[in-house]
Design a protein around this motif. Structure first.
Motif, short mmCIF file in Angstrom:
data_model
loop_
_atom_site.label_atom_id
_atom_site.label_comp_id
_atom_site.label_asym_id
_atom_site.label_seq_id
_atom_site.Cartn_x
_atom_site.Cartn_y
_atom_site.Cartn_z
N LEU A 210 0.83 -1.21 0.00
CA LEU A 210 0.00 0.00 0.00
C LEU A 210 0.87 1.26 0.00
O LEU A 210 0.58 2.22 -0.73
CB LEU A 210 -0.92 -0.01 1.22
CG LEU A 210 -2.06 -1.03 1.18
CD1 LEU A 210 -2.73 -1.14 2.55
CD2 LEU A 210 -3.10 -0.67 0.12
N VAL A 232 -4.55 5.15 -2.42
CA VAL A 232 -4.57 4.26 -1.24
C VAL A 232 -3.94 4.89 0.01
O VAL A 232 -3.47 4.17 0.90
CB VAL A 232 -3.94 2.87 -1.52
CG1 VAL A 232 -4.62 2.18 -2.68
CG2 VAL A 232 -2.44 2.96 -1.78
N GLN A 235 -5.85 3.81 3.16
CA GLN A 235 -5.61 2.40 3.45
C GLN A 235 -4.21 2.17 4.01
O GLN A 235 -4.01 1.34 4.91
CB GLN A 235 -5.80 1.57 2.16
CG GLN A 235 -7.23 1.41 1.70
CD GLN A 235 -7.83 2.69 1.13
OE1 GLN A 235 -7.12 3.56 0.62
NE2 GLN A 235 -9.15 2.81 1.17
N ALA A 236 -3.23 2.93 3.52
CA ALA A 236 -1.86 2.80 4.03
C ALA A 236 -1.79 3.24 5.49
O ALA A 236 -1.12 2.61 6.31
CB ALA A 236 -0.91 3.64 3.18
#
Length: 390
Positions: A210, A232, A235-236
């Motif tokens: 990610l 992302v 998400q990271a």
């Protein structure tokens, strides 16, 4: 074999403090004459304002909570289908609320319902649909209230008008809003955690993938690299929290928790250093552009704060120091939604603070007092079981 408890007070305290600061920053955005460092950095700036650290911290904390929540479901005997439904339903709730919130921004002055009225009504509907109804309540009554909330949201969507008189439009996503971003991030990271069965090696691999994807999106690839989740970044940040709690769980399991302090300190300082190193090569530091340096810096800061609260709260037992803001850590979504009532009523009745209460240090004190009052109100609601279950 030892393992982490189902709920860590350090996470509750860190979440509570983050929510307090989120409410404070949102309220203080309307205060004039505040220090520039307190606000968000502008899109064109290569800078990190204090406000730019709050939302990523919340995403990181969401990641800390994912493994504990899913493990709790599994320990209760939930099947694969039940766990997946739990993940999908939580994600859907956040996405729906985020979708409605985003459309508040573009509500037309010529809409059938004034923007403030629409805001109050959708927030009431959120409570009807996702309230943590007591187990003792009759199912018929519960389903009726939930049904009224769902039906009302549909009606409010039908009545919605965005844009202007010349170019009207229906509800749409210009972005997903704060709750929507959390929803997509939670969905991706919770599924990764469950499908990898919590394997720390695989979770670290997913985190690296990610992060590399985000770096790629800000160097040689398109920012909108993937559908919906783009670069992302969220998400990271969330997966960083999943990995951090995974490391903590592993050290507890092998009874080597003393290593936690050194590992988290190295990890936190290492991430901050990585952010400063990559800053000149990947579009600088920017929350609005969700750059890699922003992700590294905020992840590093948050993991160091988590380490501090593990020591202060879990080891030294000082949770009572934060009793005043406790509801912000246990009824967090409720805390997030209550200010929508506040803002809507101020708009609806054209209420204006005296200038002395809306500028400078006095304005900031007023914003902090407002934040604490909101959290206190949520605490009273929590005692009456008036809290959202998401």
């Amino acid at each position: 074999m030892k393992q982490l408890p189902k709920r860590l007070l350090s996470i509750d305290v860190l979440r509570a403090l983050t929510m307090l600061l989120m409410i404070f920053i949102n309220d203080a955005s309307g205060v004039s004459g505040i220090p520039a460092w307190l606000d968000h950095a502008k899109e064109t700036e290569d800078a990190l304002g204090f406000a730019d650290v709050i939302f990523p911290a919340f995403l990181f904390i969401a990641g800390l909570s994912i493994p504990l929540a899913i493990k709790s479901r599994i320990s209760k005997g939930d099947s694969t289908g039940q766990v997946l439904f739990y993940i999908l339903s939580r994600s859907a709730a956040l996405l729906i609320m985020g979708f409605y919130h985003v459309n508040l921004e573009g509500c037309s002055p010529a809409a059938i319902l004034p923007r403030a009225v629409w805001e109050i009504l959708i927030t009431l509907c959120f409570f009807l649909v996702w309230l943590d109804y007591p187990d003792t309540m009759a199912k018929g009554k519960k389903y009726t209230l939930t049904g009224i909330g769902i039906a009302s949201l549909i009606v409010l969507a039908i009545l919605y008008r965005g844009g202007d008189m010349v170019h009207p439009h229906w509800m749409r996503t210009s972005w997903w809003g704060i709750l929507g971003i959390i929803g997509w991030s939670y969905l991706v990271c919770a599924l990764i955690y469950y499908l990898t069965k919590g394997s720390l090696k695989l979770l670290i691999t997913a985190w690296i993938v990610l992060v590399v994807t985000n770096i790629s999106a800000h160097t040689f690839l398109d920012h909108d690299l993937l559908p919906i989740i783009g670069d992302v970044s969220a998400q990271a940040l969330t997966m960083g929290g999943v990995v951090a709690i995974g490391i903590y769980s592993y050290l507890v399991k092998i009874e080597k928790t003393k290593r936690l302090w050194l590992l988290f300190t190295i990890l936190g300082i290492g991430l901050i250093t990585a952010g400063l190193i990559i800053r000149p090569y990947a579009e600088g530091i920017s929350k609005i552009r969700s750059t890699p340096a922003w992700i590294f810096l905020c992840s590093g800061i948050t993991i160091l704060m988590f380490e501090f609260f593990i020591y202060l709260v879990d080891v030294k037992g000082k949770a009572n120091w934060f009793k005043l803001i406790r509801p912000a850590g246990t009824s967090t979504l409720t805390c997030y939604l209550i200010p929508y009532f506040q803002v809507a009523f101020i708009e609806l009745f054209n209420i204006a603070y005296p200038s002395i209460l809306n500028s400078g240090i006095i304005g900031l004190i007023r914003s902090m007092a407002t934040s604490l009052i909101i959290i206190g109100l949520v605490g009273l609601m929590e005692k009456k079981r008036l809290r959202l279950k998401i």
